[in-house]
Scaffold this active site. Structure first.
Site, PDB file in Angstrom:
ATOM      1  N   LYS A  11       5.185  -5.541  -4.577  1.00  0.00           N
ATOM      2  CA  LYS A  11       4.625  -4.192  -4.449  1.00  0.00           C
ATOM      3  C   LYS A  11       5.461  -3.131  -5.190  1.00  0.00           C
ATOM      4  O   LYS A  11       6.605  -3.395  -5.583  1.00  0.00           O
ATOM      5  CB  LYS A  11       4.522  -3.836  -2.963  1.00  0.00           C
ATOM      6  CG  LYS A  11       3.546  -4.741  -2.191  1.00  0.00           C
ATOM      7  CD  LYS A  11       3.335  -4.217  -0.770  1.00  0.00           C
ATOM      8  CE  LYS A  11       2.403  -5.099   0.011  1.00  0.00           C
ATOM      9  NZ  LYS A  11       2.069  -4.528   1.339  1.00  0.00           N
ATOM     10  N   TYR A  51      -8.063  -4.145  -0.194  1.00  0.00           N
ATOM     11  CA  TYR A  51      -7.721  -3.863   1.203  1.00  0.00           C
ATOM     12  C   TYR A  51      -8.935  -3.400   2.014  1.00  0.00           C
ATOM     13  O   TYR A  51      -8.769  -2.723   3.028  1.00  0.00           O
ATOM     14  CB  TYR A  51      -6.613  -2.814   1.262  1.00  0.00           C
ATOM     15  CG  TYR A  51      -5.229  -3.374   0.943  1.00  0.00           C
ATOM     16  CD1 TYR A  51      -4.653  -4.371   1.731  1.00  0.00           C
ATOM     17  CD2 TYR A  51      -4.488  -2.896  -0.134  1.00  0.00           C
ATOM     18  CE1 TYR A  51      -3.396  -4.881   1.458  1.00  0.00           C
ATOM     19  CE2 TYR A  51      -3.221  -3.408  -0.412  1.00  0.00           C
ATOM     20  CZ  TYR A  51      -2.682  -4.396   0.392  1.00  0.00           C
ATOM     21  OH  TYR A  51      -1.433  -4.905   0.132  1.00  0.00           O
ATOM     22  N   ASN A 114       6.625  -2.455   2.073  1.00  0.00           N
ATOM     23  CA  ASN A 114       7.219  -3.703   2.571  1.00  0.00           C
ATOM     24  C   ASN A 114       7.324  -4.803   1.521  1.00  0.00           C
ATOM     25  O   ASN A 114       7.341  -5.983   1.833  1.00  0.00           O
ATOM     26  CB  ASN A 114       6.496  -4.175   3.835  1.00  0.00           C
ATOM     27  CG  ASN A 114       5.051  -4.522   3.592  1.00  0.00           C
ATOM     28  OD1 ASN A 114       4.553  -4.350   2.488  1.00  0.00           O
ATOM     29  ND2 ASN A 114       4.375  -5.019   4.612  1.00  0.00           N
ATOM     30  N   HIS A 117       3.094  -8.785  -0.576  1.00  0.00           N
ATOM     31  CA  HIS A 117       1.868  -9.168   0.158  1.00  0.00           C
ATOM     32  C   HIS A 117       1.654 -10.658  -0.056  1.00  0.00           C
ATOM     33  O   HIS A 117       1.936 -11.173  -1.138  1.00  0.00           O
ATOM     34  CB  HIS A 117       0.654  -8.410  -0.400  1.00  0.00           C
ATOM     35  CG  HIS A 117      -0.653  -9.011   0.041  1.00  0.00           C
ATOM     36  ND1 HIS A 117      -1.245  -8.689   1.237  1.00  0.00           N
ATOM     37  CD2 HIS A 117      -1.440  -9.960  -0.533  1.00  0.00           C
ATOM     38  CE1 HIS A 117      -2.362  -9.402   1.369  1.00  0.00           C
ATOM     39  NE2 HIS A 117      -2.498 -10.189   0.300  1.00  0.00           N
ATOM     40  N   GLU A 128      -8.716 -13.315  -3.108  1.00  0.00           N
ATOM     41  CA  GLU A 128      -7.690 -12.446  -3.694  1.00  0.00           C
ATOM     42  C   GLU A 128      -7.276 -12.956  -5.081  1.00  0.00           C
ATOM     43  O   GLU A 128      -7.113 -12.169  -6.008  1.00  0.00           O
ATOM     44  CB  GLU A 128      -6.485 -12.368  -2.749  1.00  0.00           C
ATOM     45  CG  GLU A 128      -6.819 -11.603  -1.470  1.00  0.00           C
ATOM     46  CD  GLU A 128      -5.694 -11.577  -0.450  1.00  0.00           C
ATOM     47  OE1 GLU A 128      -5.871 -10.902   0.579  1.00  0.00           O
ATOM     48  OE2 GLU A 128      -4.645 -12.217  -0.667  1.00  0.00           O
TER      49      GLU A 128
END
Ligand code: CMP
Length: 140
Positions: A11, A51, A114, A117, A128
């Site tokens: 990320k 998302y 964070n 993913h 995905e």
């Protein structure tokens, strides 16, 4: 045990801190193979689709803002039981709850920022991966 593929994103908080190599080293040390990888800026439309399951959650806008705030590295990881193994390697969503020797324990800054993913199940992994890679970009 079946060889599986899972989808991973390094990320923007991690790319901003130049942590791609360190995260890839943890992935490879854990025995997962990076069989596809590219560094991209994702659009708001891509992030909202990706998302979509979180669209009604209070953090959705913040999540889309964050995921479009800088480059990400999208990846396909392969290995036996790869989906669960990568989730174990990532650690809990909240870094305060992440176990030792996990990516999020080492690098994540908050629940939102964070660092990584990973797909949560086989059907989501397939969707995905297909959102970001064509079959000929994945070389096992
Ligand atoms: P990820 O595995 O990418 O899937 C959904 C993401 O939503 C999750 O990681 C977090 O980064 C983010 N998320 C979950 N809960 C919160 C929250 N309370 N505030 C901000 N972001 C969140």
């Amino acid at each position: 045990m079946a060889v599986e593929r899972t989808f991973s994103i390094i990320k923007p908080d991690a790319t901003a801190r130049n942590l791609g190599g360190a995260i890839n080293a943890m992935i490879e040390k854990a025995g997962l193979r990076i069989v596809a990888q590219k560094r991209v800026l994702i659009s708001r439309a891509q992030a909202e689709t990706f998302y979509g399951v979180h669209r009604e959650r209070p953090f959705f806008r913040e999540l889309v803002d964050f995921m479009t705030s800088g480059p990400v590295v999208v990846q396909v990881l392969e290995g036996e039981n790869a989906i669960v193994r990568y989730r174990d390697l990532m650690g809990a969503t909240d870094p305060a709850k992440a176990a030792a020797n996990t990516i999020r324990k080492a690098f994540a800054q908050s629940i939102g920022e964070n660092s990584v993913h990973g797909s949560d199940a086989a059907d989501t992994a397939q969707k995905e991966i297909a959102q970001f890679f064509s079959a000929n970009e994945i070389v096992g």
